[in-house]
Design a protein around this motif. Structure first.
Motif, PDB file in Angstrom:
ATOM      1  N   UNK B  65       0.817  -1.222   0.000  1.00 63.64           N
ATOM      2  CA  UNK B  65       0.000   0.000   0.000  1.00 63.64           C
ATOM      3  C   UNK B  65       0.845   1.264   0.000  1.00 63.64           C
ATOM      4  N   UNK B  66       2.118   1.121   0.363  1.00 58.37           N
ATOM      5  CA  UNK B  66       2.923   2.315   0.655  1.00 58.37           C
ATOM      6  C   UNK B  66       4.040   2.548  -0.358  1.00 58.37           C
ATOM      7  N   UNK B  67       4.781   1.498  -0.653  1.00 60.96           N
ATOM      8  CA  UNK B  67       6.046   1.655  -1.380  1.00 60.96           C
ATOM      9  C   UNK B  67       5.862   2.398  -2.705  1.00 60.96           C
ATOM     10  N   UNK B  68       4.868   1.990  -3.467  1.00 54.82           N
ATOM     11  CA  UNK B  68       4.695   2.607  -4.801  1.00 54.82           C
ATOM     12  C   UNK B  68       4.280   4.067  -4.727  1.00 54.82           C
ATOM     13  N   UNK B  69       3.782   4.487  -3.564  1.00 52.97           N
ATOM     14  CA  UNK B  69       3.280   5.863  -3.452  1.00 52.97           C
ATOM     15  C   UNK B  69       4.338   6.825  -2.915  1.00 52.97           C
ATOM     16  N   UNK B  70       5.511   6.272  -2.561  1.00 53.62           N
ATOM     17  CA  UNK B  70       6.524   7.116  -1.915  1.00 53.62           C
ATOM     18  C   UNK B  70       7.415   7.848  -2.910  1.00 53.62           C
ATOM     19  N   UNK B  71       7.155   7.625  -4.159  1.00 53.46           N
ATOM     20  CA  UNK B  71       7.972   8.320  -5.162  1.00 53.46           C
ATOM     21  C   UNK B  71       9.039   7.407  -5.722  1.00 53.46           C
ATOM     22  N   UNK B  72       9.938   8.008  -6.476  1.00 55.23           N
ATOM     23  CA  UNK B  72      10.959   7.218  -7.177  1.00 55.23           C
ATOM     24  C   UNK B  72      11.976   6.656  -6.200  1.00 55.23           C
ATOM     25  N   UNK B  73      12.298   5.392  -6.393  1.00 53.71           N
ATOM     26  CA  UNK B  73      13.343   4.772  -5.575  1.00 53.71           C
ATOM     27  C   UNK B  73      14.707   5.129  -6.169  1.00 53.71           C
ATOM     28  N   UNK B  74      15.680   5.272  -5.298  1.00 54.48           N
ATOM     29  CA  UNK B  74      17.010   5.697  -5.745  1.00 54.48           C
ATOM     30  C   UNK B  74      17.942   4.530  -5.984  1.00 54.48           C
ATOM     31  N   UNK B  75      17.444   3.346  -5.864  1.00 51.52           N
ATOM     32  CA  UNK B  75      18.273   2.164  -6.143  1.00 51.52           C
ATOM     33  C   UNK B  75      17.398   0.937  -6.169  1.00 51.52           C
ATOM     34  N   UNK B  76      17.974  -0.149  -6.650  1.00 51.12           N
ATOM     35  CA  UNK B  76      17.232  -1.405  -6.666  1.00 51.12           C
ATOM     36  C   UNK B  76      16.961  -1.855  -5.244  1.00 51.12           C
ATOM     37  N   UNK B  77      15.749  -2.317  -4.971  1.00 48.31           N
ATOM     38  CA  UNK B  77      15.517  -2.851  -3.616  1.00 48.31           C
ATOM     39  C   UNK B  77      16.418  -4.052  -3.389  1.00 48.31           C
ATOM     40  N   UNK B  78      16.831  -4.235  -2.165  1.00 47.29           N
ATOM     41  CA  UNK B  78      17.659  -5.387  -1.839  1.00 47.29           C
ATOM     42  C   UNK B  78      16.851  -6.382  -1.026  1.00 47.29           C
ATOM     43  N   UNK B  79      16.758  -7.615  -1.543  1.00 47.60           N
ATOM     44  CA  UNK B  79      15.998  -8.652  -0.857  1.00 47.60           C
ATOM     45  C   UNK B  79      16.927  -9.718  -0.308  1.00 47.60           C
TER      46      UNK B  79
END
Lengths: 356, 177, 530
Positions: B65-79
């Motif tokens: 619900x949150x991540x996509x609404x926070x704006x552009x990510x500055x790097x690839x998420x790390x899993x």
């Protein structure tokens, strides 16, 4: 009449004991379809106890150190005694248990588990301890590891814990009721041939309130050191070159200080990534958390040189060693080929597939 | 005997009538009401909240619900994966702050928000570089305190202020275990 | 250590082994040692309380017996004494023995009251006071509740009352009194035994008896089956229903009541089976406490079959004494003069019943729920008695109906329905919630809630329901067979192989399907909190 009664009592006791054993063997998880790493602890007992180097620790050893590479390049006979998220007290008792069977010249302990000062969860306790043979070492290991909701009896008689698996039974439970599943590891090493590269810079850990290790961790590190000393083994500390969990400089300095104080060799391979030749875009199957077989071979090749300099003997040419390592090398190549075939056919690898 | 039968019949009739009315009175499970104001995430967050890009959320919010609404990510998420099991832990990078989520509870929820520089602040106005006194003027006395920093506990979460050289060097929202 | 633990089994095995290996004269002292060790395994602090009870009861009983012996010796030595002098002497002795009895009873019931009921009592006083003034009497925090206090207090009270009434002489060996008080299998859930019934086998020497041991082990297995496979499984669903009455109204209340009936029965009778089985392993006979209570055709019969020893204790030491007590006799006379013979006949029964059921309710728990539960039972029994003429007329018109299966079934169903309703007081957290839940069965039946989704939401899987249902059917079948005689004897007659197969299967069922281990709290026998 009396002898008839005694005979009947004896038959009853035997039937109930056999029934109990059979039910326990049926209901114990076989770790063939899930959490396969649960087989690691027990697999040690099937090995030839002729190891000059013993690695103890968590997945940072059993997925990053290739004993076959150590053998092939340096003639070093080694075994990786590890389990998932193996805590330092697990490692201590695993070592104590191994020392009942053999006396290695070098014991290598991966220091990541110094960050865990408390039992984490029951599942990891089970994966580490259920495979251990019953002994006073195992009892002490259980007591040191148990969370408050666990009970000693449920480890001594695991059916008391796993009886509820009756509605999760599958064909493997019956198939492996009285025999072991196929060997998962090769001298304790779990192989992955696939690659999932690190796509970003290695993650940096968040600041912590307190970088000190728990007293209990220092207590067990000291116990490991003393145990090695008492058994004539050289303790070597290592930190695998993995990017997660993050290894803080503040932690590292404490280990360096401890190693210096006790004259122990400590290898933080995070500082030697370039020298080892690790490429996080090719040598890892999960973005740098664990090395794949290519990365493990590089690390082992690098580390082997150090171990040899520390006195790990070259056993090549010795008949017993040649015989047992020939089988292991064959198995290693077999597993590697098997996984590469799967990768080629399906494009993906899940778990640690091995041929029967 | 007749009297007894009559009483029983009457009692049965009363029960039947009650049963007939049950259609009106029976309680049906109602969908949980969701407060949606502005861009607030559907999960009603508790404890100290963080706001960015018009999104207010806290630990416990569903990551989806949150991540996509926070704006552009500055790097690839790390899993990273948990040992032996299928648990996943992902860090999302948004420049000045990071959001971490995992599926320990069964759902993929946010368990940490980590502020890295003074271009972002908490909802109450605290930011990196403040002195401890300035922070305490906003939040009051902390629940926990040590040389490395201090924390405020509220509704199952912790707001941590890390200290270096006498000033706040990092701030994190974290699930309180 | 509770019954459902490996440690308890190992403890019993070790105790049994030592019992038959050691010289026979050491058998009952070994049982005392084992009982002390069992008690200590719970909490060493409990020792003080049970020791006070043991010592006080021992000394009081010995004193009473001593005074009576002295009286008898004196009267024998002085045959010349007149009737009035003898009467006066006896009255003096009676005053002294009465004093010892009352002091002992007050002390021990005082301890029970202080530990179990004081906060309830203070809470009620505060509720009354708060109508008038602000201040409150503080309650006590962290009160210890020694293991089995309700059971051993009542057991020893029965003992000293019997000695007072001269039914038997006091036991002169304090350690035997200690063993009677604390015999470990009976600490968790009774029964409330009588000294003359237990003493002969508790203190006598026993040789190993293979058949007795075999039957005892079979009974223990059966007890574990009921407790671990059924009771501990169903309790999850019961708790889910009663802890959220808003979510589970109407038909779910009835469903919960049925589950609770099965769970309570299996928990309590399972515990008693284990108790009796373990006692029998040592050759000790302990009273039966249940006799197929769900086959009762009326409430009075139910209470002659359920928790039998508690019922008979209250009957013998509360009901009958109250009926013949001077104040009650005075009240009876007053009622006769004022309202006639009919009222007079009722006075002692009503007074004694109300007090008995008030105490029975309070025994079960320090809350109005339990007291109202007791009063509910009292009400039903008294109403039933009042309707006796109506029943008599009915049976006179239908003389054979008692033997008809449909009539018997109707009576059994009716009795169980009433008991299920009364047991709602056991389940819900307070009286208003209980009434609300009961009322919702009529005002908000919610029949559509009885579906798979709701049932599976209670914490049990379909497999759990299947196991519980199969287990209940098995218990029912065994109970039906039991009406014809001992089931163990019947199985015994079938031969060794059959017997071994049956009990090996039972053992396997307990081990595999038992609701124990991580996630289950095996120590919570419902009645062990008494």
């Amino acid at each position: 009449m009396r002898s008839k009664v005694i005979l009947r009592v004896l038959i009853c006791v035997i039937v109930f004991v056999l029934l109990f054993i059979c039910l326990q063997r049926l209901l114990m998880p076989k770790y063939t379809r899930e959490a396969e790493e649960g087989r690691l602890t027990a697999e040690y007992y099937g090995s030839d106890k002729n190891h000059d180097v013993l690695f103890i620790g968590d997945c940072e050893v059993y997925e990053n150190i290739s004993p076959v590479t150590l053998w092939r390049e340096y003639g070093i006979s080694s075994y990786v005694r590890g389990s998932p998220q193996q805590l330092i007290w697990h490692s201590y008792y695993m070592l104590e248990d191994a020392l009942r069977y053999e006396t290695p010249k070098i014991v290598v302990f991966n220091v990541l588990s110094m960050k865990y000062g408390e039992p984490q969860n029951e599942a990891y306790n089970r994966l580490a301890l259920d495979g251990m043979r019953l002994s006073s070492t195992k009892i002490n290991a259980i007591k040191a590891s148990m969370k408050s909701e666990e009970s000693l009896m449920s480890y001594i008689f695991p059916i008391l814990r796993f009886h509820s698996r009756w509605n999760e039974l599958n064909s493997d439970d019956l198939k492996y009721m009285f025999c072991s599943p196929p060997q998962l590891s090769v001298a304790g090493y779990l192989m992955r041939v696939d690659c999932r590269p690190l796509k970003t810079d290695p993650p940096v850990g968040h600041q912590l309130m307190d970088y000190s290790f728990a007293d209990i961790c220092w207590e067990y590190l000291e116990k490991i050191r003393t145990l090695c000393e008492e058994n004539g083994a050289k303790l070597v500390l290592m930190k695998a070159p993995t990017v997660a969990p993050y290894w803080y400089a503040e932690w590292d300095s404490q280990i360096v200080e401890y190693a210096n104080k006790h004259g122990l060799a400590y290898y933080n391979f995070l500082n030697s990534v370039a020298e080892i030749g690790i490429d996080y875009t090719a040598d890892t199957y999960d973005e740098g958390q664990h090395l794949n077989v290519w990365g493990a071979e590089k690390l082992s090749s690098f580390f082997g040189k150090e171990l040899a300099s520390l006195g790990a003997p070259d056993r090549r040419g010795e008949a017993d060693y040649e015989q047992s390592w020939a089988k292991l090398c064959e198995r290693y190549d077999e597993v590697k080929q098997y996984q590469q075939d799967i990768l080629e056919q399906t494009g993906t690898i899940t778990g640690f597939p091995v041929p029967d | 005997m007749k009297k007894t039968l009559l009483i029983l019949l009457l009692a049965a009739a009363v029960c039947l009538m009650a049963a007939c009315n049950s259609g009106e009175n029976e309680s049906k499970p109602e969908p949980a009401s969701t407060e949606v104001s502005g861009n607030t995430a559907e999960h009603t967050p508790t404890g100290y909240l963080f706001e960015s890009n018009g999104v207010t959320f806290g630990v416990g919010s569903a990551a989806a619900d949150v991540i996509d609404k926070l704006g552009a990510q500055t790097g690839e998420p790390y899993t990273s994966n948990s040992c032996a099991f299928n648990g996943k832990d992902t860090v999302y990078y948004f420049g000045s702050f990071e959001v971490s989520a995992n599926d320990e509870t069964g759902d993929f929820v946010i368990y940490s928000v980590y502020l890295k520089d003074d271009s972002v602040s908490t909802k109450e106005g605290a930011y990196i570089g403040m002195t401890p006194e300035e922070v305490k003027a906003i939040y009051g006395e902390p629940a926990e305190s040590s040389d490395g920093g201090f924390s405020y506990v509220k509704e199952g979460m912790k707001l941590n202020f890390f200290l270096k050289d006498g000033a706040v060097s990092a701030i994190s929202y974290y699930v309180n275990n | 250590m509770g019954f459902v633990s490996v440690w308890f089994l190992l403890f019993c095995a070790a105790a049994v082994l030592l019992y038959y290996v050691l010289p026979k004269k050491w058998q009952w002292p070994l049982l005392l040692t084992a009982s002390c060790a069992f008690y200590a395994s719970y909490d060493l602090r409990y020792f003080g309380f049970i020791a006070v009870t043991t010592v006080s009861v021992y000394f009081a009983a010995c004193k009473i017996s001593q005074l009576r012996a002295k009286q008898n010796a004196y009267l024998q030595e002085h045959p010349e004494l007149g009737k009035d002098e003898k009467k006066a002497y006896k009255a003096k002795t009676k005053k002294k023995t009465w004093a010892w009895l009352i002091t002992c009873l007050l002390l021990n019931f005082g301890i029970l009251f202080a530990l179990k009921y004081i906060n309830f009592f203070i809470g009620n006083i505060n509720a009354i006071i708060s109508i008038f003034i602000e201040s409150k009497i503080p309650t006590f925090d962290k009160l210890l509740l020694p293991l089995g206090i309700s059971y051993y207090t009542f057991k020893t009270a029965g003992y000293i009352i019997d000695v007072y009434f001269g039914r038997y002489e006091a036991e002169r060996n304090i350690f035997k009194v200690a063993l009677f008080t604390s015999f470990f299998p009976t600490l968790l859930n009774g029964p409330i035994d009588r000294f003359p019934l237990t003493a002969p086998t508790l203190f006598s020497e026993h040789s190993w008896d293979e058949k007795r041991a075999r039957f005892a082990l079979q009974r223990i297995l059966w007890g574990y089956f009921k407790k671990v496979v059924i009771a501990d499984r169903l309790v999850v669903a019961v708790i889910a229903i009663v802890s959220d009455p808003e979510k589970y109204p109407g038909v779910m209340v009835a469903f919960g009541a049925l589950l609770y009936a099965a769970e309570l029965y299996c928990d309590f009778t399972g515990g008693i089976d284990i108790t009796i089985g373990v006692a029998n392993l040592f050759g000790v006979e302990v009273s039966e406490n249940f006799l197929r209570p769900f086959f009762s055709k009326n409430i009075a019969e139910y209470w002659r079959r359920w928790h039998i020893t508690l019922g008979t204790w209250f009957k013998d030491y509360t009901f009958y004494p109250l009926c013949t007590a001077k104040p009650v006799m005075k009240l009876t006379k007053f009622a006769k003069n004022k309202f006639g013979a009919g009222a007079a006949k009722r006075v002692p029964i009503y007074v004694a019943s109300i007090v008995l059921w008030f105490c029975t309710g309070a025994w079960h728990g320090a809350s109005w729920n339990f007291i109202l539960w007791g009063m509910g039972n009292c009400f039903v029994i008294l109403v039933s008695q009042e309707l006796t003429p109506l029943y008599k007329r009915f049976h006179a018109k239908h003389p054979d109906i008692d033997n008809k299966w449909y009539y018997k079934t109707m009576c059994i169903v009716r009795t169980n329905a009433i008991m299920c309703c009364l047991r709602l007081f056991d389940c819900y957290k307070d009286v208003p919630t209980t009434f609300k839940a009961f009322g919702s069965m009529f005002t908000k039946p919610s029949f559509n809630m009885l579906n798979g989704t709701t049932l599976l939401d209670l914490g049990l899987t379909a497999a759990d329901y299947a196991i519980a249902f199969a287990g209940i059917l098995l218990i029912f079948a065994v109970s039906m067979i039991q009406r014809r005689g001992s089931v163990r004897e019947m199985i015994d007659k079938k031969g060794f192989a059959f017997r071994l197969a049956v009990f090996a299967l039972l053992f396997a069922v307990i081990i595999v399907f038992g609701a124990y281990g991580l996630g289950y709290d095996s120590n919570s026998f419902i009645y062990s909190k008494f």
